[in-house]
Design an enzyme around this catalytic site. Structure first.
Site, PDB file in Angstrom:
ATOM      1  N   HIS A  82       9.873   3.285  -4.878  1.00 40.91           N
ATOM      2  CA  HIS A  82       9.788   3.305  -6.146  1.00 40.91           C
ATOM      3  C   HIS A  82       9.536   5.174  -6.954  1.00 40.91           C
ATOM      4  CE1 HIS A  82      10.119  -0.597  -6.527  1.00 40.91           C
ATOM      5  NE2 HIS A  82       8.492  -1.130  -6.031  1.00 40.91           N
ATOM      6  N   HIS A  94       5.462   1.616   0.090  1.00 36.75           N
ATOM      7  CA  HIS A  94       6.650   0.487  -1.220  1.00 36.75           C
ATOM      8  C   HIS A  94       6.768   1.712  -2.615  1.00 36.75           C
ATOM      9  CE1 HIS A  94       7.441  -2.622  -2.911  1.00 36.75           C
ATOM     10  NE2 HIS A  94       7.129  -2.349  -4.068  1.00 36.75           N
ATOM     11  N   GLU A  95       4.945   1.684  -2.947  1.00 39.49           N
ATOM     12  CA  GLU A  95       5.369   2.845  -4.039  1.00 39.49           C
ATOM     13  C   GLU A  95       5.992   4.192  -3.540  1.00 39.49           C
ATOM     14  OE1 GLU A  95       4.195   1.419  -6.739  1.00 39.49           O
ATOM     15  OE2 GLU A  95       3.727  -0.194  -5.662  1.00 39.49           O
TER      16      GLU A  95
END
Length: 351
Positions: free
Chosen positions: A21, A17-18
């Site tokens: 980003h 997820h990170e």
């Protein structure tokens, strides 16, 4: 073993997820100050270029800290200085990566399958209620109560959720849609390998595994995951489900462990836990895009609202006000997570 596997899976999903980003921010020219896995004091840190990479001590969460994301910054490469569509891509990239990893896991698992069930009625059992009320062999389920059907799981899900005894059924017969409003739903007792069971009295077709069928069924499975999340939220809002049926990380780890241990073999257990991991990945993607303050979906909602207001009135809104809202949302979210975690532990001890 399965508990460790579940914890590792959570860590990977957070990392992915990170990473979404991070990749989006770097690709769009936004400065990333720190990319961290886990929370709390740093165990390891290394600065490469303008970004510090960290491994922290508390094994939950992680973050991608961008310049100007949570504080004022005059840098032309700050998050708040980027165009609104760039910020939208960066915010959505985390959930997108969670969905992608879920889809890839399902694709990997389905690539070893020999074939898949279809939505076509291949045979009726003796005195089948479905046949009695008008279905025919060769019919394809198309929709149940207005919800499109793609897999056998869809059929089972929507029939099981119908508590009225009647449904609006649409089937494909010889390529044409046949509508069956107020179709009567009833079950009949049949003798099966498991003993006596109440069934609707039909079996479905089967298709061999090919590259296209693997891709198609993997996509359908992930769409089903999304549906299940929305159904769960709907059930909570309508009162059909209570807080006892809501679980946090502790409950999920326990469920993954129980799922693995219930399998007949270790290989089967790993497959089942991987499938559950894919469901959790897609679940995280959907939940994270809800328009709730502090979540990426909430940030996207405010981004679109402020972009529209600034476009109409030609006046920039001070980002500190949005920061206050997200800060309050984060506090409430953490309190809710603490409550759910306590509730999960309580159920494990006193169940």
């Amino acid at each position: 073993m399965y508990i460790l596997f579940a914890i590792l899976a959570f860590g990977i999903l957070i990392f992915v997820h990170e990473l979404g980003h991070f990749i989006a921010a770097k690709s769009l020219g936004v400065k990333v100050n720190e990319f961290a896995i886990c929370m709390g004091p740093a165990i390891f840190q290394k600065t490469v270029g303008e970004t510090t990479y960290s491994l922290r001590s508390i094994p939950i969460g992680g973050y991608c800290a961008m310049e100007g994301e949570d504080e004022a910054s005059d840098s032309p490469r700050a998050f708040t200085s980027a165009k609104w569509w760039k910020r939208l891509i960066i915010l959505a990239a985390g959930a997108f990566m969670n969905f992608v990893i879920g889809f890839l896991i399902v694709l990997l698992l389905f690539s070893t399958a020999d074939g898949f069930s279809t939505t076509q009625v291949s045979k009726f059992l003796p005195d089948s209620p479905m046949e009695v009320h008008g279905m025919q062999e060769g019919d394809y389920f198309y929709s149940i109560d207005g919800s499109r059907v793609y897999t056998l799981t869809d059929i089972q899900l929507y029939l099981s959720r119908n508590a009225t005894g009647k449904c609006d059924l649409v089937v494909l017969r010889d390529g044409e849609k046949v509508e069956m409003p107020d179709f009567t739903l009833e079950k009949k007792e049949y003798e099966t390998e498991k003993g006596k069971e109440l069934l609707y009295g039909f079996t479905v077709g089967y298709e061999e595994a090919t590259a296209s069928s693997v891709l198609r069924n993997s996509w359908y499975a992930c769409m089903d995951f999304c549906r299940m999340v929305w159904m769960g939220l709907e059930d909570l809002i309508t009162g059909r489900a209570g807080l006892n049926e809501v679980g946090g990380p502790v409950a999920i780890v326990n469920t993954m462990s129980e799922t693995g241990k219930a399998a007949k073999t270790t290989a089967e257990g790993i497959r089942d836990v991987l499938y559950l991991t894919a469901f959790i990945a897609v679940n995280l993607a959907v939940m994270n895009m809800l328009p709730i303050p502090a979540l990426d979906g909430g940030r996207i909602f405010f981004l679109l609202v402020t972009a529209a207001i600034e476009g109409i009135f030609r006046k920039k809104i001070d980002p500190k006000y949005e920061g206050y809202i997200h800060g309050a949302g984060m506090v409430l979210l953490l309190l809710f997570m603490a409550f759910i975690t306590f509730h999960d532990v309580w159920k494990l001890i006193f169940r």
